[in-house]
Design an enzyme around this catalytic site. Sequence first.
Site, mmCIF file in Angstrom:
data_model
loop_
_atom_site.group_PDB
_atom_site.id
_atom_site.type_symbol
_atom_site.label_atom_id
_atom_site.label_comp_id
_atom_site.label_asym_id
_atom_site.label_seq_id
_atom_site.Cartn_x
_atom_site.Cartn_y
_atom_site.Cartn_z
ATOM 1 N N TYR A 25 28.084 2.878 32.792
ATOM 2 C CA TYR A 25 27.602 3.064 31.420
ATOM 3 C C TYR A 25 28.291 4.272 30.786
ATOM 4 O O TYR A 25 27.677 5.113 30.149
ATOM 5 C CB TYR A 25 26.074 3.232 31.408
ATOM 6 C CG TYR A 25 25.445 2.855 30.086
ATOM 7 C CD1 TYR A 25 25.406 1.534 29.668
ATOM 8 C CD2 TYR A 25 24.898 3.820 29.255
ATOM 9 C CE1 TYR A 25 24.832 1.179 28.461
ATOM 10 C CE2 TYR A 25 24.311 3.484 28.042
ATOM 11 C CZ TYR A 25 24.293 2.165 27.658
ATOM 12 O OH TYR A 25 23.720 1.813 26.444
ATOM 13 N N GLY A 26 29.613 4.327 31.006
ATOM 14 C CA GLY A 26 30.413 5.386 30.406
ATOM 15 C C GLY A 26 31.058 4.915 29.119
ATOM 16 O O GLY A 26 30.465 4.158 28.345
ATOM 17 N N GLN A 28 33.628 2.748 28.270
ATOM 18 C CA GLN A 28 33.711 1.308 28.055
ATOM 19 C C GLN A 28 32.382 0.622 28.336
ATOM 20 O O GLN A 28 31.977 -0.294 27.621
ATOM 21 C CB GLN A 28 34.804 0.704 28.935
ATOM 22 C CG GLN A 28 36.225 1.053 28.504
ATOM 23 C CD GLN A 28 36.638 0.364 27.210
ATOM 24 O OE1 GLN A 28 36.078 -0.662 26.824
ATOM 25 N NE2 GLN A 28 37.623 0.930 26.544
ATOM 26 N N SER A 51 22.345 8.407 38.876
ATOM 27 C CA SER A 51 23.301 8.511 37.775
ATOM 28 C C SER A 51 22.669 9.154 36.554
ATOM 29 O O SER A 51 21.545 8.833 36.162
ATOM 30 C CB SER A 51 23.819 7.117 37.404
ATOM 31 O OG SER A 51 24.545 7.165 36.193
ATOM 32 N N SER A 53 23.528 8.571 33.661
ATOM 33 C CA SER A 53 23.496 7.572 32.594
ATOM 34 C C SER A 53 22.277 6.653 32.668
ATOM 35 O O SER A 53 22.039 5.876 31.742
ATOM 36 C CB SER A 53 24.769 6.713 32.649
ATOM 37 O OG SER A 53 25.917 7.493 32.440
ATOM 38 N N ASP A 83 38.569 3.431 37.991
ATOM 39 C CA ASP A 83 39.373 2.639 38.917
ATOM 40 C C ASP A 83 39.236 3.104 40.359
ATOM 41 O O ASP A 83 39.122 2.294 41.277
ATOM 42 C CB ASP A 83 40.857 2.702 38.523
ATOM 43 C CG ASP A 83 41.199 1.798 37.356
ATOM 44 O OD1 ASP A 83 40.395 0.902 37.037
ATOM 45 O OD2 ASP A 83 42.271 1.987 36.757
ATOM 46 N N GLU A 84 39.277 4.416 40.561
ATOM 47 C CA GLU A 84 39.294 4.937 41.929
ATOM 48 C C GLU A 84 37.966 4.761 42.656
ATOM 49 O O GLU A 84 37.889 4.934 43.877
ATOM 50 C CB GLU A 84 39.701 6.422 41.933
ATOM 51 C CG GLU A 84 38.687 7.373 41.303
ATOM 52 C CD GLU A 84 38.878 7.559 39.801
ATOM 53 O OE1 GLU A 84 38.355 8.553 39.263
ATOM 54 O OE2 GLU A 84 39.550 6.716 39.173
ATOM 55 N N HIS A 108 40.658 -3.391 33.342
ATOM 56 C CA HIS A 108 41.928 -2.823 33.782
ATOM 57 C C HIS A 108 42.315 -3.519 35.072
ATOM 58 O O HIS A 108 41.442 -3.959 35.833
ATOM 59 C CB HIS A 108 41.789 -1.315 33.999
ATOM 60 C CG HIS A 108 43.091 -0.619 34.241
ATOM 61 N ND1 HIS A 108 43.378 0.025 35.414
ATOM 62 C CD2 HIS A 108 44.187 -0.484 33.461
ATOM 63 C CE1 HIS A 108 44.598 0.541 35.351
ATOM 64 N NE2 HIS A 108 45.112 0.248 34.177
#
Length: 208
Positions: A25-26, A28, A51, A53, A83-84, A108
């Site tokens: 929930y960042g 994007q 979290s 968020s 991604d990581e 991505h």
Amino acid sequence: MANIYYQEDCNLAMLDGKTIAVIGYGSQGHAHALNAKESGCNVIIGLYEGSKSWAKAEAQGFEVYTAAEAAKKADIIMILINDELQAKMYKESIEPNLEPGNMLMFAHGFNIHFGQIVPPADVDVTMIAPKGPGHTVRSEYQDGTGVPCRSSGCYGKSSRYGFGICPGYRRSKGRGFGDNVQDGNGNGSLWRTGSFVRRRMRIDAGRI
């Protein structure tokens, strides 16, 4: 050759009765989730326990679960964490809860292209890649427009999704769930290109 589609080409009714889990929930995540929710889709949020968020997502009207719980409840799972972090979360929380016919979605191509995430053959995989950061995806939707978006994928044995998506594949039956999730996200136009997972990753890495 890319095909270009617009909002009127999509049919959100294909998502009736489907649950979309947005993992993260960042930047994007919040944009995709809110846009799809306000377009009438059933959206839940998956986060790690603790979290920061979690409370924000709840305050904005979402049911929030751990990533594993959200994956188990969902038909469509969109992974929008960094991604990581994706491969570890996928292996621990998402993969054990996948069912045949589910759809995995990304914004991505890193983890799919480099084989860090290898979904089972009976799960569809698509990419919805807005050409803009999350706050722009959100603000353009709120203004009644949208940002252009590329759509692609590299797996998909379920013809009911109508999404033939890799080199050598062509569209099977009608409009696909992936296209219609993109429509719910409020993106203004859509290019579908079969090799775009690879191309997006290389462009982002500066290797055009």
